[in-house]
Design a protein around this motif. Structure first.
Motif, PDB file in Angstrom:
ATOM      1  N   VAL A 153       0.850  -1.189   0.000  1.00 56.27           N
ATOM      2  CA  VAL A 153       0.000   0.000   0.000  1.00 56.27           C
ATOM      3  C   VAL A 153       0.893   1.249   0.000  1.00 56.27           C
ATOM      4  O   VAL A 153       1.803   1.365   0.836  1.00 56.27           O
ATOM      5  CB  VAL A 153      -0.915   0.006   1.247  1.00 56.27           C
ATOM      6  CG1 VAL A 153      -1.814   1.234   1.242  1.00 56.27           C
ATOM      7  CG2 VAL A 153      -1.731  -1.282   1.297  1.00 56.27           C
ATOM      8  N   PRO A 154       0.679   2.172  -0.910  1.00 57.95           N
ATOM      9  CA  PRO A 154       1.540   3.367  -0.974  1.00 57.95           C
ATOM     10  C   PRO A 154       1.301   4.314   0.206  1.00 57.95           C
ATOM     11  O   PRO A 154       0.208   4.346   0.788  1.00 57.95           O
ATOM     12  CB  PRO A 154       1.135   4.025  -2.298  1.00 57.95           C
ATOM     13  CG  PRO A 154      -0.271   3.567  -2.541  1.00 57.95           C
ATOM     14  CD  PRO A 154      -0.335   2.168  -1.990  1.00 57.95           C
ATOM     15  N   TRP A 155       2.323   5.077   0.545  1.00 52.94           N
ATOM     16  CA  TRP A 155       2.230   6.070   1.603  1.00 52.94           C
ATOM     17  C   TRP A 155       1.630   7.362   1.075  1.00 52.94           C
ATOM     18  O   TRP A 155       1.806   7.702  -0.090  1.00 52.94           O
ATOM     19  CB  TRP A 155       3.621   6.370   2.160  1.00 52.94           C
ATOM     20  CG  TRP A 155       4.258   5.251   2.928  1.00 52.94           C
ATOM     21  CD1 TRP A 155       5.148   4.333   2.440  1.00 52.94           C
ATOM     22  CD2 TRP A 155       4.062   4.920   4.301  1.00 52.94           C
ATOM     23  NE1 TRP A 155       5.518   3.456   3.424  1.00 52.94           N
ATOM     24  CE2 TRP A 155       4.877   3.789   4.576  1.00 52.94           C
ATOM     25  CE3 TRP A 155       3.291   5.466   5.332  1.00 52.94           C
ATOM     26  CZ2 TRP A 155       4.929   3.202   5.836  1.00 52.94           C
ATOM     27  CZ3 TRP A 155       3.349   4.889   6.586  1.00 52.94           C
ATOM     28  CH2 TRP A 155       4.155   3.774   6.832  1.00 52.94           C
ATOM     29  N   GLU A 156       0.919   8.063   1.951  1.00 54.72           N
ATOM     30  CA  GLU A 156       0.357   9.371   1.625  1.00 54.72           C
ATOM     31  C   GLU A 156       0.937  10.414   2.574  1.00 54.72           C
ATOM     32  O   GLU A 156       1.160  10.144   3.753  1.00 54.72           O
ATOM     33  CB  GLU A 156      -1.175   9.356   1.766  1.00 54.72           C
ATOM     34  CG  GLU A 156      -1.883   8.322   0.913  1.00 54.72           C
ATOM     35  CD  GLU A 156      -3.370   8.265   1.220  1.00 54.72           C
ATOM     36  OE1 GLU A 156      -3.884   9.220   1.851  1.00 54.72           O
ATOM     37  OE2 GLU A 156      -4.016   7.272   0.853  1.00 54.72           O
ATOM     38  N   LEU A 166       3.880  10.495   7.095  1.00 53.61           N
ATOM     39  CA  LEU A 166       3.313   9.607   6.082  1.00 53.61           C
ATOM     40  C   LEU A 166       2.307   8.678   6.741  1.00 53.61           C
ATOM     41  O   LEU A 166       2.504   8.221   7.870  1.00 53.61           O
ATOM     42  CB  LEU A 166       4.421   8.778   5.419  1.00 53.61           C
ATOM     43  CG  LEU A 166       5.562   9.536   4.733  1.00 53.61           C
ATOM     44  CD1 LEU A 166       6.668   8.571   4.309  1.00 53.61           C
ATOM     45  CD2 LEU A 166       5.045  10.299   3.521  1.00 53.61           C
ATOM     46  N   ARG A 168      -0.717   5.374   5.797  1.00 52.01           N
ATOM     47  CA  ARG A 168      -1.278   4.437   4.826  1.00 52.01           C
ATOM     48  C   ARG A 168      -2.112   3.406   5.556  1.00 52.01           C
ATOM     49  O   ARG A 168      -1.991   3.221   6.779  1.00 52.01           O
ATOM     50  CB  ARG A 168      -0.188   3.749   4.013  1.00 52.01           C
ATOM     51  CG  ARG A 168       0.627   2.741   4.800  1.00 52.01           C
ATOM     52  CD  ARG A 168       1.625   2.036   3.911  1.00 52.01           C
ATOM     53  NE  ARG A 168       2.409   1.049   4.645  1.00 52.01           N
ATOM     54  CZ  ARG A 168       3.357   0.305   4.078  1.00 52.01           C
ATOM     55  NH1 ARG A 168       3.625   0.450   2.795  1.00 52.01           N
ATOM     56  NH2 ARG A 168       4.013  -0.578   4.788  1.00 52.01           N
ATOM     57  N   SER A 169      -2.965   2.713   4.807  1.00 54.21           N
ATOM     58  CA  SER A 169      -3.753   1.625   5.382  1.00 54.21           C
ATOM     59  C   SER A 169      -2.838   0.464   5.729  1.00 54.21           C
ATOM     60  O   SER A 169      -1.845   0.197   5.034  1.00 54.21           O
ATOM     61  CB  SER A 169      -4.829   1.158   4.394  1.00 54.21           C
ATOM     62  OG  SER A 169      -5.739   2.201   4.114  1.00 54.21           O
ATOM     63  N   GLU A 171      -1.357  -3.228   6.086  1.00 51.56           N
ATOM     64  CA  GLU A 171      -1.373  -4.409   5.220  1.00 51.56           C
ATOM     65  C   GLU A 171      -1.810  -5.667   5.976  1.00 51.56           C
ATOM     66  O   GLU A 171      -2.019  -6.711   5.380  1.00 51.56           O
ATOM     67  CB  GLU A 171       0.023  -4.631   4.625  1.00 51.56           C
ATOM     68  CG  GLU A 171       0.468  -3.524   3.693  1.00 51.56           C
ATOM     69  CD  GLU A 171       1.793  -3.796   3.038  1.00 51.56           C
ATOM     70  OE1 GLU A 171       1.919  -3.532   1.831  1.00 51.56           O
ATOM     71  OE2 GLU A 171       2.702  -4.291   3.728  1.00 51.56           O
ATOM     72  N   LEU A 176      -4.061   1.031  10.255  1.00 49.77           N
ATOM     73  CA  LEU A 176      -3.241   1.982   9.508  1.00 49.77           C
ATOM     74  C   LEU A 176      -1.850   2.054  10.116  1.00 49.77           C
ATOM     75  O   LEU A 176      -1.588   1.571  11.220  1.00 49.77           O
ATOM     76  CB  LEU A 176      -3.884   3.371   9.492  1.00 49.77           C
ATOM     77  CG  LEU A 176      -4.140   4.103  10.805  1.00 49.77           C
ATOM     78  CD1 LEU A 176      -2.889   4.806  11.327  1.00 49.77           C
ATOM     79  CD2 LEU A 176      -5.238   5.148  10.624  1.00 49.77           C
ATOM     80  N   ARG A 213     -11.824   4.521   8.838  1.00 54.56           N
ATOM     81  CA  ARG A 213     -10.443   4.920   8.511  1.00 54.56           C
ATOM     82  C   ARG A 213     -10.172   6.368   8.894  1.00 54.56           C
ATOM     83  O   ARG A 213      -9.118   6.688   9.474  1.00 54.56           O
ATOM     84  CB  ARG A 213     -10.205   4.700   7.017  1.00 54.56           C
ATOM     85  CG  ARG A 213      -8.971   5.401   6.434  1.00 54.56           C
ATOM     86  CD  ARG A 213      -7.666   4.895   7.019  1.00 54.56           C
ATOM     87  NE  ARG A 213      -6.541   5.740   6.638  1.00 54.56           N
ATOM     88  CZ  ARG A 213      -5.844   5.613   5.529  1.00 54.56           C
ATOM     89  NH1 ARG A 213      -6.138   4.650   4.670  1.00 54.56           N
ATOM     90  NH2 ARG A 213      -4.829   6.417   5.264  1.00 54.56           N
ATOM     91  N   THR A 217      -7.431   7.587  11.621  1.00 51.88           N
ATOM     92  CA  THR A 217      -6.330   8.485  11.253  1.00 51.88           C
ATOM     93  C   THR A 217      -6.288   9.701  12.166  1.00 51.88           C
ATOM     94  O   THR A 217      -5.215  10.110  12.638  1.00 51.88           O
ATOM     95  CB  THR A 217      -6.467   8.928   9.788  1.00 51.88           C
ATOM     96  OG1 THR A 217      -6.458   7.775   8.938  1.00 51.88           O
ATOM     97  CG2 THR A 217      -5.338   9.851   9.388  1.00 51.88           C
TER      98      THR A 217
END
Length: 236
Positions: A153-156, A166, A168-169, A171, A176, A213, A217
């Motif tokens: 899953v990519p980082w935001e 950063l 991300r959800s 895995e 998260l 989510r 967060t």
């Protein structure tokens, strides 16, 4: 009859003065080209080093560390926001901390689960204080395991938290991961929730819905700010 010494002397006296003088003074040895090249290279290297120093290309300084860690991270930080968002932790464990001239670290594990067996939840918090190497250039690369197994899953980017953050959800299960960098300090949060369906629990109406989510967060960001404030050196 002329003897040999007299003959030698006669011949010597008969030689031109210029020739005799040239042979009396040793000839200067010619300077080979490579000697000029070596001297030029040394002078150039000295000037180059001086130029780099003058323009700021000095050895990198140690990263600024504005935080401190203790062996009992769980005793210093309770993760109240995530505790509320995830329905309450029932156990916490301070893992073994480390002290090294290059890095100091501490971590804490939080666990919980529904009393009816409908699922489980966990939180792992890790604090790393990099004292010799700036973590910034490699921060976005993630962990060692990501480079070995490949990032999923990519980082935001999460603006407004430390120097860089950063998210991300997760895995693994519903949850998260949040990572925050501030100077030489790196704060990592890994939240996991393992909800079970009605079929898995065998209890009608007892399936645990996955956490929201956005709410998760927001809770993780709130706790990250609280942890950073608690570990700042000027607050200890």
């Amino acid at each position: 009859m002329i003897s040999e010494p007299e003959l030698d002397g006669a011949w010597e006296s008969a030689r031109p003065a210029e020739v005799a003088r040239d042979e009396a003074v040793p000839a200067r040895r010619p300077v080979r080209p490579w000697q000029w090249v070596a001297a030029t290279a040394v002078a150039t290297s000295v000037l180059w080093a001086g130029g780099l120093y003058a323009f700021g290309e000095r050895p990198a300084a140690d990263p600024e560390v504005r935080y401190a860690v203790t062996d009992d991270l769980c005793g210093q930080f309770k993760a109240p926001a995530l505790d509320r968002a995830m329905g309450g932790f029932t156990d916490s464990t301070s893992n073994e901390a480390g002290r090294h001239p290059a890095m100091e670290w501490a971590s804490c594990s939080y666990d919980g689960g529904g009393s009816d067996g409908s699922g489980g939840l966990s939180l792992m918090v890790l604090v790393e204080l990099h004292k010799k190497t700036d973590p910034g250039p490699e921060f976005a690369l993630g962990s060692y395991y990501e480079r070995i197994l490949g990032a999923g899953v990519p980082w935001e980017e999460m603006p407004g938290l430390g120097e860089q953050a950063l998210v991300r959800s997760s895995e693994a299960g519903d949850g998260l991961e949040l990572r925050v960098r501030d100077g030489g300090a790196v704060f990592s949060f890994e939240v996991m929730s393992f909800g079970l369906s009605e079929e898995e629990t065998g209890l009608p109406g007892k399936g645990a819905p996955p956490p929201d989510r956005d709410a998760l967060t927001a809770a993780a960001v709130e706790d990250a700010r609280a942890l950073m404030a608690a570990l700042r050196k000027d607050c200890l």
